[in-house]
Write a protein that holds these residues in place. Structure first.
Motif, PDB file in Angstrom:
ATOM      1  N   SER A 118       0.815  -1.217   0.000  1.00 39.94           N
ATOM      2  CA  SER A 118       0.000   0.000   0.000  1.00 39.94           C
ATOM      3  C   SER A 118       0.851   1.271   0.000  1.00 39.94           C
ATOM      4  CB  SER A 118      -0.914   0.012   1.231  1.00 39.94           C
ATOM      5  OG  SER A 118      -0.155   0.085   2.424  1.00 39.94           O
ATOM      6  N   VAL A 119       2.170   1.125  -0.057  1.00 38.97           N
ATOM      7  CA  VAL A 119       3.073   2.275  -0.063  1.00 38.97           C
ATOM      8  C   VAL A 119       3.138   2.871  -1.473  1.00 38.97           C
ATOM      9  CG1 VAL A 119       5.498   2.936   0.179  1.00 38.97           C
ATOM     10  CG2 VAL A 119       4.424   1.478   1.896  1.00 38.97           C
ATOM     11  N   GLU A 120       3.157   4.182  -1.546  1.00 37.27           N
ATOM     12  CA  GLU A 120       3.067   4.862  -2.837  1.00 37.27           C
ATOM     13  C   GLU A 120       4.139   4.413  -3.819  1.00 37.27           C
ATOM     14  OE1 GLU A 120       1.551   7.795   0.331  1.00 37.27           O
ATOM     15  OE2 GLU A 120       3.040   6.189   0.176  1.00 37.27           O
ATOM     16  N   GLY A 121       5.368   4.262  -3.349  1.00 38.66           N
ATOM     17  CA  GLY A 121       6.463   3.939  -4.244  1.00 38.66           C
ATOM     18  C   GLY A 121       6.425   2.544  -4.835  1.00 38.66           C
ATOM     19  N   ILE A 122       5.570   1.679  -4.306  1.00 41.87           N
ATOM     20  CA  ILE A 122       5.465   0.309  -4.817  1.00 41.87           C
ATOM     21  C   ILE A 122       4.403   0.190  -5.908  1.00 41.87           C
ATOM     22  CG2 ILE A 122       4.913  -2.087  -4.139  1.00 41.87           C
ATOM     23  CD1 ILE A 122       7.692  -1.099  -3.288  1.00 41.87           C
ATOM     24  N   TYR A 123       3.553   1.203  -6.042  1.00 42.44           N
ATOM     25  CA  TYR A 123       2.565   1.144  -7.118  1.00 42.44           C
ATOM     26  C   TYR A 123       3.287   1.137  -8.458  1.00 42.44           C
ATOM     27  CZ  TYR A 123      -1.586   1.484  -4.253  1.00 42.44           C
ATOM     28  OH  TYR A 123      -2.591   1.193  -3.368  1.00 42.44           O
ATOM     29  N   PRO A 124       2.846   0.281  -9.386  1.00 48.98           N
ATOM     30  CA  PRO A 124       3.606   0.047 -10.623  1.00 48.98           C
ATOM     31  C   PRO A 124       3.903   1.300 -11.430  1.00 48.98           C
ATOM     32  CG  PRO A 124       1.874  -1.597 -10.376  1.00 48.98           C
ATOM     33  CD  PRO A 124       1.662  -0.596  -9.293  1.00 48.98           C
ATOM     34  N   GLN A 125       2.960   2.256 -11.453  1.00 47.12           N
ATOM     35  CA  GLN A 125       3.130   3.444 -12.279  1.00 47.12           C
ATOM     36  C   GLN A 125       3.666   4.644 -11.501  1.00 47.12           C
ATOM     37  OE1 GLN A 125      -1.068   2.762 -13.617  1.00 47.12           O
ATOM     38  NE2 GLN A 125      -0.296   3.578 -15.552  1.00 47.12           N
ATOM     39  N   ALA A 126       4.065   4.437 -10.252  1.00 48.55           N
ATOM     40  CA  ALA A 126       4.510   5.553  -9.422  1.00 48.55           C
ATOM     41  C   ALA A 126       5.735   6.243 -10.026  1.00 48.55           C
ATOM     42  CB  ALA A 126       4.826   5.068  -8.016  1.00 48.55           C
ATOM     43  N   ASP A 127       5.668   7.558 -10.097  1.00 49.83           N
ATOM     44  CA  ASP A 127       6.789   8.346 -10.604  1.00 49.83           C
ATOM     45  C   ASP A 127       7.671   8.706  -9.418  1.00 49.83           C
ATOM     46  OD1 ASP A 127       8.492   9.874 -12.067  1.00 49.83           O
ATOM     47  OD2 ASP A 127       7.140  11.602 -12.243  1.00 49.83           O
ATOM     48  N   GLN A 128       8.659   7.877  -9.144  1.00 54.76           N
ATOM     49  CA  GLN A 128       9.523   8.074  -7.981  1.00 54.76           C
ATOM     50  C   GLN A 128      10.995   7.961  -8.373  1.00 54.76           C
ATOM     51  OE1 GLN A 128       9.660   8.788  -4.773  1.00 54.76           O
ATOM     52  NE2 GLN A 128       7.493   9.181  -4.397  1.00 54.76           N
ATOM     53  N   ASP A 129      11.827   8.668  -7.623  1.00 61.68           N
ATOM     54  CA  ASP A 129      13.272   8.642  -7.825  1.00 61.68           C
ATOM     55  C   ASP A 129      13.823   7.306  -7.335  1.00 61.68           C
ATOM     56  OD1 ASP A 129      15.951   9.179  -8.033  1.00 61.68           O
ATOM     57  OD2 ASP A 129      16.010  10.534  -6.313  1.00 61.68           O
ATOM     58  N   ASN A 130      14.591   6.643  -8.160  1.00 56.34           N
ATOM     59  CA  ASN A 130      15.116   5.321  -7.806  1.00 56.34           C
ATOM     60  C   ASN A 130      16.459   5.360  -7.081  1.00 56.34           C
ATOM     61  OD1 ASN A 130      13.107   3.459  -8.760  1.00 56.34           O
ATOM     62  ND2 ASN A 130      13.650   4.086 -10.839  1.00 56.34           N
ATOM     63  N   THR A 131      16.980   6.555  -6.801  1.00 49.35           N
ATOM     64  CA  THR A 131      18.255   6.684  -6.113  1.00 49.35           C
ATOM     65  C   THR A 131      18.174   6.133  -4.693  1.00 49.35           C
ATOM     66  OG1 THR A 131      18.746   8.688  -7.381  1.00 49.35           O
ATOM     67  CG2 THR A 131      20.024   8.329  -5.373  1.00 49.35           C
ATOM     68  N   PHE A 132      19.175   5.380  -4.281  1.00 50.38           N
ATOM     69  CA  PHE A 132      19.280   4.961  -2.886  1.00 50.38           C
ATOM     70  C   PHE A 132      19.785   6.160  -2.080  1.00 50.38           C
ATOM     71  CE2 PHE A 132      20.282   0.345  -4.341  1.00 50.38           C
ATOM     72  CZ  PHE A 132      18.924   0.090  -4.482  1.00 50.38           C
ATOM     73  N   ARG A 133      19.029   6.539  -1.047  1.00 51.35           N
ATOM     74  CA  ARG A 133      19.343   7.742  -0.279  1.00 51.35           C
ATOM     75  C   ARG A 133      19.706   7.390   1.169  1.00 51.35           C
ATOM     76  NH1 ARG A 133      18.711  12.208  -3.060  1.00 51.35           N
ATOM     77  NH2 ARG A 133      17.573  12.108  -5.046  1.00 51.35           N
ATOM     78  N   ASN A 134      20.699   8.072   1.662  1.00 52.68           N
ATOM     79  CA  ASN A 134      21.276   7.807   2.972  1.00 52.68           C
ATOM     80  C   ASN A 134      20.232   7.868   4.081  1.00 52.68           C
ATOM     81  OD1 ASN A 134      23.452   7.414   4.854  1.00 52.68           O
ATOM     82  ND2 ASN A 134      23.423   9.617   5.277  1.00 52.68           N
ATOM     83  N   SER A 135      20.236   6.859   4.927  1.00 50.23           N
ATOM     84  CA  SER A 135      19.359   6.798   6.098  1.00 50.23           C
ATOM     85  C   SER A 135      20.234   6.517   7.314  1.00 50.23           C
ATOM     86  CB  SER A 135      18.298   5.708   5.924  1.00 50.23           C
ATOM     87  OG  SER A 135      17.476   5.604   7.067  1.00 50.23           O
TER      88      SER A 135
END
Length: 287
Positions: A118-135
């Protein structure tokens, strides 16, 4: 168990999701004769659910029913990025058939468990940045860099001898990161390591020559320069494990493994396996 804001999609869905977690673990062992029934019951409640083959870092101990899915990655201008498959309208998921010529179909359904569906970034058409970001927060070395900064290859230059007093030095340098989580959206936690062992896996050297052909070919296509990444959600009950993150891991033979301190599940990032599970359906997407 540590607090985990992504464990449940929403307060109103808590009971339904707990049932889904238990059901997913139980149904992962359903025989072929019951797969039609499984598909019918999962697809009816949402989108993109059902029996799914995937490649994972292997679960080797503890109550977790299966491994955690590997995220294929690439290096772009020195930055580490996860690869997201293309949306397939007919399939209802994002999917890359025969990923890298491996014979493995890489799909967004791999990540549909533990509320991630149900997370936004997992939706197939989601326009999201694929960069791995520091946590920052898990590994002290990451505090040297700004939270949310792109992870870059040069941050791992000491991977061949890095150590933090847990297990052996030089096994691999880990990092915690977020993926496809920009903006006011739920976080997708991932972890990655850079290791000489991953380089050997990708090349099929030594003991890795015994990996099944499709798995070895997938690892070769899904890793780069010794980096491997996975969705960091324990498949037992959705906690957040860690590679060389917890000193108590040595008590369970997991000092050089991925260890979940909640219920002592152990995963081996140097043992990729192809497996099957029942992906939880995504809630219908609304405008």
């Amino acid at each position: 168990m540590p607090l985990d804001e992504d464990k449940y999609p929403a307060e109103t869905g808590r009971r339904r999701f707990v049932k889904g977690v238990v059901g997913s673990a139980a149904l992962s062992s359903v025989g072929a004769g019951g797969l039609a029934a499984v598909d019918a019951t999962t697809d009816a409640a949402g989108e993109g659910g059902g029996t799914t083959q995937f490649v994972a870092v292997e679960n080797t101990d503890g109550p977790a029913p299966r491994g955690m899915p590997i995220i294929p990655l690439e290096i772009d201008g020195g930055q580490l990025k996860g690869i997201w498959p293309e949306y397939d309208e007919d399939a209802g998921v994002a999917i890359t058939r025969d990923f890298g010529g491996s014979g493995v179909d890489y799909s967004s359904a791999w990540f549909q468990y533990c509320g991630m569906q149900s997370v936004e970034g997992i939706y197939p058409q989601a326009d999201q940045d694929n960069t791995f970001r520091n946590s920052s927060g898990t590994f002290s070395w990451q505090s040297e860099y700004e939270s949310g900064a792109p992870l870059t290859v040069d941050m791992f230059s000491d991977y061949e001898d890095w150590g933090n007093g847990i297990g052996r030095s030089g096994v691999g340098k880990p990092a915690s990161a977020t993926w496809r989580s920009d903006g006011d959206v739920s976080t997708i936690p991932i972890q990655l390591i850079r290791s000489v062992e991953v380089e050997r896996m990708a090349n099929g050297e030594g003991k890795y020559s015994e990996l099944p052909g499709t798995v070895q070919d997938f690892v070769s296509a899904a890793t780069a320069d010794g980096f491997i990444a996975w969705l960091n959600k324990c498949t037992h009950f959705c906690c957040v494990p860690g590679f060389k993150a917890y000193s108590g891991s040595a008590n369970f033979g997991a000092a050089d493994r991925i260890y979940c301190q909640c219920h002592q599940s152990v995963y081996n990032p140097f043992s990729p396996v192809q497996s099957t599970f029942v992906a939880l359906p995504r809630p219908p997407q609304t405008e």
